[in-house]
Design an enzyme around this catalytic site. Structure first.
Site, PDB file in Angstrom:
ATOM      1  N   ASP A 151       0.804  -1.224   0.000  1.00  0.00           N
ATOM      2  CA  ASP A 151       0.000   0.000   0.000  1.00  0.00           C
ATOM      3  C   ASP A 151       0.834   1.270   0.000  1.00  0.00           C
ATOM      4  O   ASP A 151       0.499   2.236  -0.672  1.00  0.00           O
ATOM      5  CB  ASP A 151      -0.925   0.033   1.226  1.00  0.00           C
ATOM      6  CG  ASP A 151      -2.112  -0.894   1.086  1.00  0.00           C
ATOM      7  OD1 ASP A 151      -2.489  -1.195  -0.057  1.00  0.00           O
ATOM      8  OD2 ASP A 151      -2.655  -1.317   2.120  1.00  0.00           O
ATOM      9  N   ARG A 368     -14.230  -9.536  -1.671  1.00  0.00           N
ATOM     10  CA  ARG A 368     -14.498  -8.372  -2.505  1.00  0.00           C
ATOM     11  C   ARG A 368     -14.862  -8.825  -3.922  1.00  0.00           C
ATOM     12  O   ARG A 368     -14.088  -8.690  -4.862  1.00  0.00           O
ATOM     13  CB  ARG A 368     -13.285  -7.439  -2.490  1.00  0.00           C
ATOM     14  CG  ARG A 368     -12.995  -6.893  -1.097  1.00  0.00           C
ATOM     15  CD  ARG A 368     -11.731  -6.061  -1.042  1.00  0.00           C
ATOM     16  NE  ARG A 368     -11.503  -5.559   0.312  1.00  0.00           N
ATOM     17  CZ  ARG A 368     -10.498  -4.770   0.665  1.00  0.00           C
ATOM     18  NH1 ARG A 368      -9.598  -4.388  -0.239  1.00  0.00           N
ATOM     19  NH2 ARG A 368     -10.364  -4.368   1.915  1.00  0.00           N
ATOM     20  N   TYR A 402     -12.771  -1.456  -3.650  1.00  0.00           N
ATOM     21  CA  TYR A 402     -13.256  -0.216  -3.055  1.00  0.00           C
ATOM     22  C   TYR A 402     -14.391   0.356  -3.912  1.00  0.00           C
ATOM     23  O   TYR A 402     -14.502   0.090  -5.109  1.00  0.00           O
ATOM     24  CB  TYR A 402     -12.136   0.811  -2.979  1.00  0.00           C
ATOM     25  CG  TYR A 402     -11.179   0.647  -1.825  1.00  0.00           C
ATOM     26  CD1 TYR A 402     -11.086  -0.541  -1.105  1.00  0.00           C
ATOM     27  CD2 TYR A 402     -10.342   1.700  -1.443  1.00  0.00           C
ATOM     28  CE1 TYR A 402     -10.209  -0.678  -0.047  1.00  0.00           C
ATOM     29  CE2 TYR A 402      -9.456   1.574  -0.389  1.00  0.00           C
ATOM     30  CZ  TYR A 402      -9.387   0.387   0.307  1.00  0.00           C
ATOM     31  OH  TYR A 402      -8.515   0.264   1.353  1.00  0.00           O
TER      32      TYR A 402
END
EC number: 3.2.1.18
Length: 469
Positions: A151, A368, A402
Protein backbone atom coordinates in the site's frame (compact mmCIF):
# COMPACT_ATOMS: atom_id res chain seq x y z
CA UNK A 1 22.32 36.17 -89.03
CA UNK A 2 25.72 37.76 -88.51
CA UNK A 3 27.28 38.12 -85.03
CA UNK A 4 26.23 41.77 -84.61
CA UNK A 5 22.58 40.93 -85.32
CA UNK A 6 22.68 38.08 -82.78
CA UNK A 7 24.03 40.44 -80.11
CA UNK A 8 21.33 43.05 -80.87
CA UNK A 9 18.56 40.39 -80.76
CA UNK A 10 19.73 38.91 -77.43
CA UNK A 11 20.06 42.39 -75.94
CA UNK A 12 16.54 43.33 -77.02
CA UNK A 13 15.08 40.17 -75.47
CA UNK A 14 16.89 40.83 -72.18
CA UNK A 15 15.64 44.41 -72.13
CA UNK A 16 12.02 43.32 -72.66
CA UNK A 17 12.30 40.71 -69.89
CA UNK A 18 13.82 43.31 -67.57
CA UNK A 19 11.04 45.80 -68.26
CA UNK A 20 8.36 43.16 -67.61
CA UNK A 21 10.06 42.18 -64.34
CA UNK A 22 10.22 45.81 -63.26
CA UNK A 23 6.52 46.31 -63.98
CA UNK A 24 5.61 43.20 -61.96
CA UNK A 25 7.74 44.36 -59.03
CA UNK A 26 6.14 47.80 -59.05
CA UNK A 27 2.70 46.14 -59.08
CA UNK A 28 3.65 43.95 -56.14
CA UNK A 29 4.83 46.96 -54.15
CA UNK A 30 1.57 48.81 -54.87
CA UNK A 31 -0.47 45.74 -53.84
CA UNK A 32 1.42 45.39 -50.52
CA UNK A 33 0.97 49.13 -49.82
CA UNK A 34 -2.78 48.95 -50.44
CA UNK A 35 -3.13 45.83 -48.24
CA UNK A 36 -1.14 47.46 -45.45
CA UNK A 37 -3.27 50.60 -45.64
CA UNK A 38 -6.47 48.56 -45.26
CA UNK A 39 -5.08 46.62 -42.25
CA UNK A 40 -3.79 49.83 -40.62
CA UNK A 41 -7.24 51.33 -40.88
CA UNK A 42 -8.65 48.37 -38.93
CA UNK A 43 -5.66 47.72 -36.64
CA UNK A 44 -7.57 47.76 -33.37
CA UNK A 45 -10.63 45.87 -34.62
CA UNK A 46 -11.23 42.46 -33.03
CA UNK A 47 -14.12 40.33 -34.26
CA UNK A 48 -15.77 37.58 -32.25
CA UNK A 49 -16.93 34.61 -34.26
CA UNK A 50 -19.81 32.38 -33.36
CA UNK A 51 -19.21 29.48 -31.01
CA UNK A 52 -17.83 26.37 -32.68
CA UNK A 53 -18.16 22.76 -31.54
CA UNK A 54 -15.10 20.54 -31.89
CA UNK A 55 -15.55 16.82 -31.23
CA UNK A 56 -12.39 14.75 -30.64
CA UNK A 57 -11.82 11.46 -28.84
CA UNK A 58 -15.44 11.38 -27.61
CA UNK A 59 -15.01 14.72 -25.78
CA UNK A 60 -17.01 17.77 -26.83
CA UNK A 61 -15.52 21.20 -26.16
CA UNK A 62 -17.30 24.51 -26.63
CA UNK A 63 -14.83 27.07 -27.96
CA UNK A 64 -14.99 30.84 -28.38
CA UNK A 65 -12.76 31.90 -31.31
CA UNK A 66 -11.18 35.37 -31.54
CA UNK A 67 -9.75 36.65 -34.84
CA UNK A 68 -7.31 39.59 -34.72
CA UNK A 69 -7.63 41.27 -38.13
CA UNK A 70 -4.32 43.16 -37.87
CA UNK A 71 -2.11 40.07 -38.04
CA UNK A 72 -4.68 37.35 -38.88
CA UNK A 73 -3.69 35.22 -35.83
CA UNK A 74 -6.51 32.92 -34.72
CA UNK A 75 -6.69 31.97 -31.01
CA UNK A 76 -9.16 29.29 -29.89
CA UNK A 77 -9.60 28.28 -26.25
CA UNK A 78 -12.07 26.46 -24.01
CA UNK A 79 -14.39 28.63 -21.95
CA UNK A 80 -12.97 28.28 -18.45
CA UNK A 81 -15.11 30.83 -16.63
CA UNK A 82 -14.82 30.28 -12.88
CA UNK A 83 -17.90 29.84 -10.73
CA UNK A 84 -18.27 29.01 -7.07
CA UNK A 85 -19.86 25.58 -6.70
CA UNK A 86 -22.66 26.37 -4.26
CA UNK A 87 -23.41 22.87 -3.02
CA UNK A 88 -26.80 24.11 -1.80
CA UNK A 89 -28.94 21.80 -3.93
CA UNK A 90 -30.57 18.61 -2.71
CA UNK A 91 -29.83 15.26 -4.30
CA UNK A 92 -31.72 14.56 -7.52
CA UNK A 93 -34.63 12.10 -7.23
CA UNK A 94 -33.58 8.83 -8.86
CA UNK A 95 -35.00 5.40 -9.73
CA UNK A 96 -31.76 3.65 -10.55
CA UNK A 97 -28.21 3.92 -11.83
CA UNK A 98 -27.00 4.36 -15.42
CA UNK A 99 -23.51 3.29 -16.51
CA UNK A 100 -21.30 6.39 -16.84
CA UNK A 101 -17.76 5.12 -17.54
CA UNK A 102 -15.54 2.05 -17.82
CA UNK A 103 -11.80 2.40 -18.46
CA UNK A 104 -10.74 -1.25 -19.12
CA UNK A 105 -7.27 -0.31 -17.88
CA UNK A 106 -6.01 -3.80 -17.06
CA UNK A 107 -7.21 -5.30 -20.36
CA UNK A 108 -5.53 -2.52 -22.34
CA UNK A 109 -2.43 -2.78 -20.14
CA UNK A 110 -1.65 -6.29 -21.32
CA UNK A 111 -0.24 -4.71 -24.50
CA UNK A 112 -0.35 -0.95 -23.91
CA UNK A 113 1.46 1.43 -21.57
CA UNK A 114 -0.94 1.57 -18.62
CA UNK A 115 -0.08 2.46 -15.03
CA UNK A 116 -0.25 -0.03 -12.17
CA UNK A 117 -2.81 1.64 -9.92
CA UNK A 118 -5.14 1.24 -7.00
CA UNK A 119 -7.60 3.46 -5.15
CA UNK A 120 -9.11 5.16 -8.23
CA UNK A 121 -11.85 7.74 -7.66
CA UNK A 122 -13.74 10.33 -9.70
CA UNK A 123 -14.28 14.02 -9.08
CA UNK A 124 -15.97 16.67 -11.23
CA UNK A 125 -15.55 20.40 -11.68
CA UNK A 126 -18.15 22.59 -13.41
CA UNK A 127 -16.43 21.75 -16.71
CA UNK A 128 -15.30 18.11 -16.60
CA UNK A 129 -15.00 14.90 -14.62
CA UNK A 130 -11.60 13.30 -14.02
CA UNK A 131 -10.46 9.94 -12.72
CA UNK A 132 -7.86 10.24 -9.95
CA UNK A 133 -5.72 7.27 -8.97
CA UNK A 134 -2.67 6.25 -6.96
CA UNK A 135 0.04 4.87 -9.22
CA UNK A 136 2.82 2.55 -8.12
CA UNK A 137 5.45 4.22 -10.31
CA UNK A 138 5.23 1.27 -12.69
CA UNK A 139 3.48 0.00 -15.81
CA UNK A 140 1.49 -3.19 -16.19
CA UNK A 141 3.35 -6.16 -17.68
CA UNK A 142 6.72 -4.66 -16.66
CA UNK A 143 9.31 -5.81 -14.12
CA UNK A 144 8.69 -2.81 -11.83
CA UNK A 145 5.13 -4.02 -11.27
CA UNK A 146 6.55 -6.76 -9.01
CA UNK A 147 5.49 -6.31 -5.39
CA UNK A 148 2.90 -3.62 -6.01
CA UNK A 149 0.52 -5.28 -3.56
CA UNK A 150 2.18 -2.97 -0.99
CA UNK A 151 0.00 0.00 0.00
CA UNK A 152 2.62 2.56 1.04
CA UNK A 153 5.85 3.25 -0.83
CA UNK A 154 7.85 6.33 -1.94
CA UNK A 155 7.01 5.52 -5.58
CA UNK A 156 3.28 6.08 -5.27
CA UNK A 157 1.75 9.25 -6.71
CA UNK A 158 -1.68 10.77 -7.17
CA UNK A 159 -2.37 11.35 -10.86
CA UNK A 160 -5.48 12.03 -12.93
CA UNK A 161 -6.80 11.51 -16.44
CA UNK A 162 -10.07 12.15 -18.30
CA UNK A 163 -12.86 9.95 -16.97
CA UNK A 164 -13.32 6.69 -18.85
CA UNK A 165 -9.77 6.55 -20.23
CA UNK A 166 -7.17 3.96 -19.26
CA UNK A 167 -4.53 5.72 -17.08
CA UNK A 168 -1.32 5.94 -19.11
CA UNK A 169 1.78 8.18 -19.24
CA UNK A 170 0.29 9.86 -22.32
CA UNK A 171 -3.03 11.09 -20.95
CA UNK A 172 -2.32 11.47 -17.22
CA UNK A 173 -1.47 14.54 -15.16
CA UNK A 174 0.73 14.41 -12.07
CA UNK A 175 -1.01 15.79 -8.98
CA UNK A 176 0.95 14.87 -5.84
CA UNK A 177 3.36 12.34 -4.34
CA UNK A 178 1.00 10.23 -2.25
CA UNK A 179 -0.01 6.82 -0.94
CA UNK A 180 -3.31 8.21 0.39
CA UNK A 181 -5.20 11.04 -1.26
CA UNK A 182 -8.29 13.12 -1.98
CA UNK A 183 -9.18 15.82 -4.51
CA UNK A 184 -12.07 18.14 -5.36
CA UNK A 185 -12.91 21.32 -7.29
CA UNK A 186 -14.53 24.40 -5.74
CA UNK A 187 -15.43 25.94 -9.11
CA UNK A 188 -12.25 28.03 -9.24
CA UNK A 189 -9.48 25.46 -8.87
CA UNK A 190 -8.50 21.90 -8.00
CA UNK A 191 -7.63 21.07 -4.41
CA UNK A 192 -5.47 17.97 -4.05
CA UNK A 193 -4.43 16.29 -0.80
CA UNK A 194 -1.55 13.84 -0.97
CA UNK A 195 -0.17 11.96 2.04
CA UNK A 196 3.31 10.46 1.89
CA UNK A 197 6.18 9.66 4.22
CA UNK A 198 6.92 7.10 6.95
CA UNK A 199 4.12 5.44 8.92
CA UNK A 200 5.15 7.26 12.11
CA UNK A 201 5.48 10.72 10.59
CA UNK A 202 3.58 11.09 7.33
CA UNK A 203 2.65 14.54 6.04
CA UNK A 204 -0.37 15.62 3.99
CA UNK A 205 0.58 18.12 1.28
CA UNK A 206 -2.27 20.39 0.16
CA UNK A 207 -2.09 21.94 -3.31
CA UNK A 208 -4.41 24.44 -4.94
CA UNK A 209 -4.19 24.59 -8.72
CA UNK A 210 -0.91 22.68 -8.50
CA UNK A 211 0.79 24.99 -5.98
CA UNK A 212 1.62 23.83 -2.43
CA UNK A 213 -0.47 25.86 0.01
CA UNK A 214 -0.40 23.94 3.33
CA UNK A 215 0.91 20.81 5.05
CA UNK A 216 -0.62 18.72 7.84
CA UNK A 217 1.66 16.54 9.97
CA UNK A 218 0.58 13.20 11.44
CA UNK A 219 -0.63 14.05 14.95
CA UNK A 220 -0.80 10.48 16.30
CA UNK A 221 2.21 9.15 14.36
CA UNK A 222 0.26 6.07 13.26
CA UNK A 223 -0.39 6.13 9.50
CA UNK A 224 -2.13 9.42 8.76
CA UNK A 225 -4.66 8.68 6.02
CA UNK A 226 -7.58 10.28 4.22
CA UNK A 227 -10.58 9.47 2.05
CA UNK A 228 -9.39 7.80 -1.20
CA UNK A 229 -12.33 9.61 -2.82
CA UNK A 230 -13.35 13.17 -3.50
CA UNK A 231 -13.59 15.85 -0.84
CA UNK A 232 -16.77 17.97 -0.77
CA UNK A 233 -17.05 21.67 -1.64
CA UNK A 234 -19.77 24.09 -0.50
CA UNK A 235 -19.78 27.84 -1.27
CA UNK A 236 -16.03 28.04 -1.93
CA UNK A 237 -14.97 25.91 1.04
CA UNK A 238 -13.89 22.28 0.71
CA UNK A 239 -14.08 19.67 3.46
CA UNK A 240 -12.19 16.45 4.10
CA UNK A 241 -11.79 13.89 6.88
CA UNK A 242 -8.48 12.39 7.98
CA UNK A 243 -7.75 9.48 10.30
CA UNK A 244 -4.66 8.87 12.44
CA UNK A 245 -4.32 5.88 14.73
CA UNK A 246 -5.00 2.13 14.83
CA UNK A 247 -6.96 0.46 12.05
CA UNK A 248 -8.33 -2.11 14.50
CA UNK A 249 -9.21 0.07 17.48
CA UNK A 250 -10.09 3.61 18.59
CA UNK A 251 -8.29 6.23 16.50
CA UNK A 252 -8.37 9.99 15.98
CA UNK A 253 -10.59 11.54 13.30
CA UNK A 254 -10.49 15.18 12.18
CA UNK A 255 -12.63 17.27 9.82
CA UNK A 256 -10.77 20.01 7.94
CA UNK A 257 -12.30 23.09 6.34
CA UNK A 258 -10.11 24.32 3.48
CA UNK A 259 -10.35 27.50 1.41
CA UNK A 260 -8.13 27.92 -1.66
CA UNK A 261 -5.84 25.25 -0.28
CA UNK A 262 -5.47 26.76 3.22
CA UNK A 263 -6.90 25.13 6.34
CA UNK A 264 -9.23 27.65 8.00
CA UNK A 265 -10.71 25.39 10.68
CA UNK A 266 -10.48 21.83 11.98
CA UNK A 267 -12.12 19.78 14.71
CA UNK A 268 -11.57 16.33 16.18
CA UNK A 269 -14.60 14.05 16.36
CA UNK A 270 -15.67 12.85 19.79
CA UNK A 271 -16.19 9.22 18.76
CA UNK A 272 -14.74 6.84 21.36
CA UNK A 273 -16.86 3.86 20.24
CA UNK A 274 -16.83 4.52 16.50
CA UNK A 275 -14.28 4.03 13.77
CA UNK A 276 -14.04 6.31 10.73
CA UNK A 277 -11.78 5.50 7.79
CA UNK A 278 -11.82 6.20 4.05
CA UNK A 279 -14.96 8.33 4.16
CA UNK A 280 -17.07 8.95 1.04
CA UNK A 281 -18.39 12.51 1.30
CA UNK A 282 -20.85 14.59 -0.72
CA UNK A 283 -22.60 17.99 -0.38
CA UNK A 284 -26.35 18.05 0.20
CA UNK A 285 -28.41 21.23 0.75
CA UNK A 286 -25.42 23.20 2.02
CA UNK A 287 -24.15 20.53 4.40
CA UNK A 288 -21.73 17.63 3.96
CA UNK A 289 -22.60 13.97 4.50
CA UNK A 290 -19.84 11.37 4.88
CA UNK A 291 -20.33 7.59 4.97
CA UNK A 292 -17.24 5.73 6.08
CA UNK A 293 -15.54 2.40 6.85
CA UNK A 294 -15.47 0.92 10.35
CA UNK A 295 -12.39 -1.30 10.31
CA UNK A 296 -12.59 -1.92 14.06
CA UNK A 297 -15.90 -3.57 14.96
CA UNK A 298 -18.81 -2.58 12.68
CA UNK A 299 -20.28 -4.44 9.70
CA UNK A 300 -22.62 -1.52 9.05
CA UNK A 301 -21.27 1.87 7.98
CA UNK A 302 -20.72 4.87 10.27
CA UNK A 303 -21.72 8.33 9.09
CA UNK A 304 -21.02 11.91 10.07
CA UNK A 305 -22.89 14.98 8.83
CA UNK A 306 -21.69 18.55 9.40
CA UNK A 307 -22.38 22.14 8.38
CA UNK A 308 -19.93 24.79 7.21
CA UNK A 309 -19.08 25.67 10.82
CA UNK A 310 -18.16 22.00 11.44
CA UNK A 311 -21.05 21.44 13.84
CA UNK A 312 -21.64 17.73 13.38
CA UNK A 313 -23.95 14.79 14.00
CA UNK A 314 -22.87 11.17 13.78
CA UNK A 315 -24.15 7.61 13.92
CA UNK A 316 -24.38 4.34 12.00
CA UNK A 317 -26.73 3.37 9.17
CA UNK A 318 -29.54 1.56 11.00
CA UNK A 319 -30.63 -0.77 8.19
CA UNK A 320 -30.46 -4.54 8.50
CA UNK A 321 -29.10 -4.46 4.93
CA UNK A 322 -25.44 -4.30 5.93
CA UNK A 323 -23.02 -2.38 3.72
CA UNK A 324 -19.50 -3.43 4.73
CA UNK A 325 -17.40 -6.47 3.83
CA UNK A 326 -17.01 -8.84 5.61
CA UNK A 327 -20.55 -8.81 7.03
CA UNK A 328 -23.20 -11.23 8.32
CA UNK A 329 -26.34 -12.14 6.43
CA UNK A 330 -28.93 -9.36 6.35
CA UNK A 331 -31.07 -9.32 9.46
CA UNK A 332 -31.57 -7.08 12.46
CA UNK A 333 -29.77 -3.78 12.09
CA UNK A 334 -28.54 -1.27 14.65
CA UNK A 335 -28.13 2.50 14.76
CA UNK A 336 -24.77 1.80 16.41
CA UNK A 337 -22.11 -0.70 15.35
CA UNK A 338 -23.23 -4.19 14.32
CA UNK A 339 -20.49 -6.27 15.91
CA UNK A 340 -21.03 -9.57 14.06
CA UNK A 341 -18.23 -9.92 11.47
CA UNK A 342 -17.38 -6.32 12.25
CA UNK A 343 -13.57 -6.53 12.09
CA UNK A 344 -11.80 -5.35 8.93
CA UNK A 345 -13.75 -3.78 6.10
CA UNK A 346 -13.68 -2.13 2.70
CA UNK A 347 -14.16 1.44 1.54
CA UNK A 348 -17.76 2.09 0.50
CA UNK A 349 -20.57 4.64 0.36
CA UNK A 350 -24.29 5.27 0.72
CA UNK A 351 -26.66 8.10 -0.22
CA UNK A 352 -29.25 9.32 2.25
CA UNK A 353 -32.72 10.36 1.04
CA UNK A 354 -34.67 11.40 4.14
CA UNK A 355 -35.36 8.20 6.09
CA UNK A 356 -34.33 6.09 3.09
CA UNK A 357 -30.88 5.11 1.85
CA UNK A 358 -29.22 3.79 -1.29
CA UNK A 359 -26.63 1.27 -0.09
CA UNK A 360 -23.75 0.22 -2.33
CA UNK A 361 -22.06 -3.05 -1.38
CA UNK A 362 -20.23 -6.14 -2.62
CA UNK A 363 -22.50 -9.05 -3.49
CA UNK A 364 -20.32 -11.46 -1.52
CA UNK A 365 -20.52 -11.29 2.29
CA UNK A 366 -16.93 -12.38 2.80
CA UNK A 367 -14.80 -11.36 -0.21
CA UNK A 368 -14.50 -8.37 -2.50
CA UNK A 369 -16.59 -9.84 -5.30
CA UNK A 370 -19.62 -8.51 -7.14
CA UNK A 371 -21.41 -5.23 -6.56
CA UNK A 372 -25.03 -4.16 -6.11
CA UNK A 373 -27.10 -1.11 -5.26
CA UNK A 374 -30.00 -1.50 -2.83
CA UNK A 375 -32.75 1.00 -2.04
CA UNK A 376 -34.04 0.66 1.52
CA UNK A 377 -36.87 3.21 1.88
CA UNK A 378 -36.53 3.45 5.69
CA UNK A 379 -33.01 2.11 6.17
CA UNK A 380 -31.47 5.30 7.51
CA UNK A 381 -33.62 5.22 10.63
CA UNK A 382 -35.12 1.70 10.88
CA UNK A 383 -33.38 -1.61 11.61
CA UNK A 384 -35.33 -4.10 9.46
CA UNK A 385 -33.81 -5.71 6.37
CA UNK A 386 -36.67 -5.07 3.95
CA UNK A 387 -35.64 -3.32 0.75
CA UNK A 388 -37.50 -2.12 -2.32
CA UNK A 389 -35.00 -2.08 -5.22
CA UNK A 390 -31.82 -4.05 -5.98
CA UNK A 391 -29.69 -3.33 -9.04
CA UNK A 392 -26.73 -5.57 -9.96
CA UNK A 393 -23.69 -3.99 -11.63
CA UNK A 394 -20.93 -6.62 -11.09
CA UNK A 395 -21.62 -10.36 -10.87
CA UNK A 396 -20.64 -12.21 -7.70
CA UNK A 397 -18.18 -14.30 -9.75
CA UNK A 398 -16.19 -11.18 -10.72
CA UNK A 399 -13.76 -9.15 -8.63
CA UNK A 400 -14.68 -5.77 -7.19
CA UNK A 401 -12.98 -3.72 -4.46
CA UNK A 402 -13.26 -0.22 -3.05
CA UNK A 403 -16.22 1.97 -4.00
CA UNK A 404 -17.07 5.58 -3.35
CA UNK A 405 -19.41 8.46 -4.11
CA UNK A 406 -19.00 11.53 -6.30
CA UNK A 407 -21.50 14.16 -7.38
CA UNK A 408 -22.13 16.27 -10.44
CA UNK A 409 -23.05 19.82 -9.47
CA UNK A 410 -25.87 21.73 -11.21
CA UNK A 411 -23.18 24.01 -12.65
CA UNK A 412 -21.99 20.99 -14.70
CA UNK A 413 -25.26 19.22 -15.54
CA UNK A 414 -27.66 22.16 -15.91
CA UNK A 415 -30.07 20.39 -13.55
CA UNK A 416 -31.59 22.07 -10.50
CA UNK A 417 -30.32 19.32 -8.19
CA UNK A 418 -27.14 17.45 -7.25
CA UNK A 419 -26.70 14.29 -9.32
CA UNK A 420 -25.44 11.36 -7.18
CA UNK A 421 -22.86 9.05 -8.77
CA UNK A 422 -20.53 6.29 -7.63
CA UNK A 423 -17.47 4.39 -8.82
CA UNK A 424 -16.35 0.80 -8.20
CA UNK A 425 -12.74 -0.39 -8.21
CA UNK A 426 -12.21 -3.74 -9.94
CA UNK A 427 -9.06 -5.15 -8.31
CA UNK A 428 -6.95 -7.69 -10.20
CA UNK A 429 -3.77 -9.61 -9.37
CA UNK A 430 -2.37 -10.29 -5.92
CA UNK A 431 -3.30 -11.45 -3.35
CA UNK A 432 -6.18 -13.40 -4.95
CA UNK A 433 -4.64 -14.21 -8.35
CA UNK A 434 -1.30 -15.68 -9.45
CA UNK A 435 0.53 -12.57 -10.61
CA UNK A 436 3.50 -10.52 -9.41
CA UNK A 437 1.43 -7.33 -9.35
CA UNK A 438 -1.76 -5.76 -7.99
CA UNK A 439 -3.74 -3.25 -10.02
CA UNK A 440 -7.28 -2.52 -11.13
CA UNK A 441 -9.68 -0.77 -13.45
CA UNK A 442 -12.89 1.08 -12.60
CA UNK A 443 -16.51 1.57 -13.59
CA UNK A 444 -18.88 4.36 -12.60
CA UNK A 445 -22.62 5.01 -12.55
CA UNK A 446 -24.85 8.06 -12.07
CA UNK A 447 -28.35 8.25 -10.66
CA UNK A 448 -31.20 8.79 -13.12
CA UNK A 449 -34.96 9.09 -12.80
CA UNK A 450 -35.55 6.85 -15.81
CA UNK A 451 -35.01 3.26 -16.93
CA UNK A 452 -31.86 1.34 -15.96
CA UNK A 453 -30.69 -2.27 -16.29
CA UNK A 454 -29.16 -5.10 -14.26
CA UNK A 455 -25.96 -6.48 -15.79
CA UNK A 456 -22.32 -7.19 -14.99
CA UNK A 457 -19.53 -4.86 -16.11
CA UNK A 458 -16.43 -6.77 -14.89
CA UNK A 459 -12.75 -5.92 -15.36
CA UNK A 460 -12.47 -8.67 -17.97
CA UNK A 461 -8.67 -9.02 -18.25
CA UNK A 462 -7.34 -12.52 -18.93
CA UNK A 463 -4.54 -13.36 -16.47
CA UNK A 464 -1.71 -14.14 -16.03
CA UNK A 465 0.25 -11.66 -18.18
CA UNK A 466 3.55 -12.41 -19.91
CA UNK A 467 5.53 -10.94 -17.00
CA UNK A 468 3.86 -13.43 -14.62
CA UNK A 469 4.92 -16.57 -16.48
Amino acid sequence: MNPNQKIITIGSICMVVGIISLILQIGNIISIWISHSIQTGSQNHTGTCNQSIITYKNSTWVNQTYVNISNTNVVAGKDTTSVILAGNSSLCPIRGWAIYSKDNGVRIGSKGDVFVIREPFISCSHLECRTFFLTQGALLNDKHSNGTVKDRSPYRALMSCPVGEAPSPYNSRFESVAWSASACHDGMGWLTIGISGPDDGAVAVLKYNGIITETIKSWRKEILRTQESECACVNGSCFTIMTDGPSGGPASYKIFKIEKGKVTKSIELDAPNSHYEECSCYPDTGKVMCVCRDNWHGSNRPWVSFDQNLDYQMGYICSGVFGDNPRPKDGKGNCGPVYVDGANGVKGFSYRYGNGVWIGRTKSNSSRQGFEMIWDPNGWTETDSNFFVKQDVVAVTDWSGYSGSFVQHPELTGLDCMRPCFWVELIRGRPKEKTIWTSGSSISFCGVNSDTVDWSWPDGAELPFTIDK
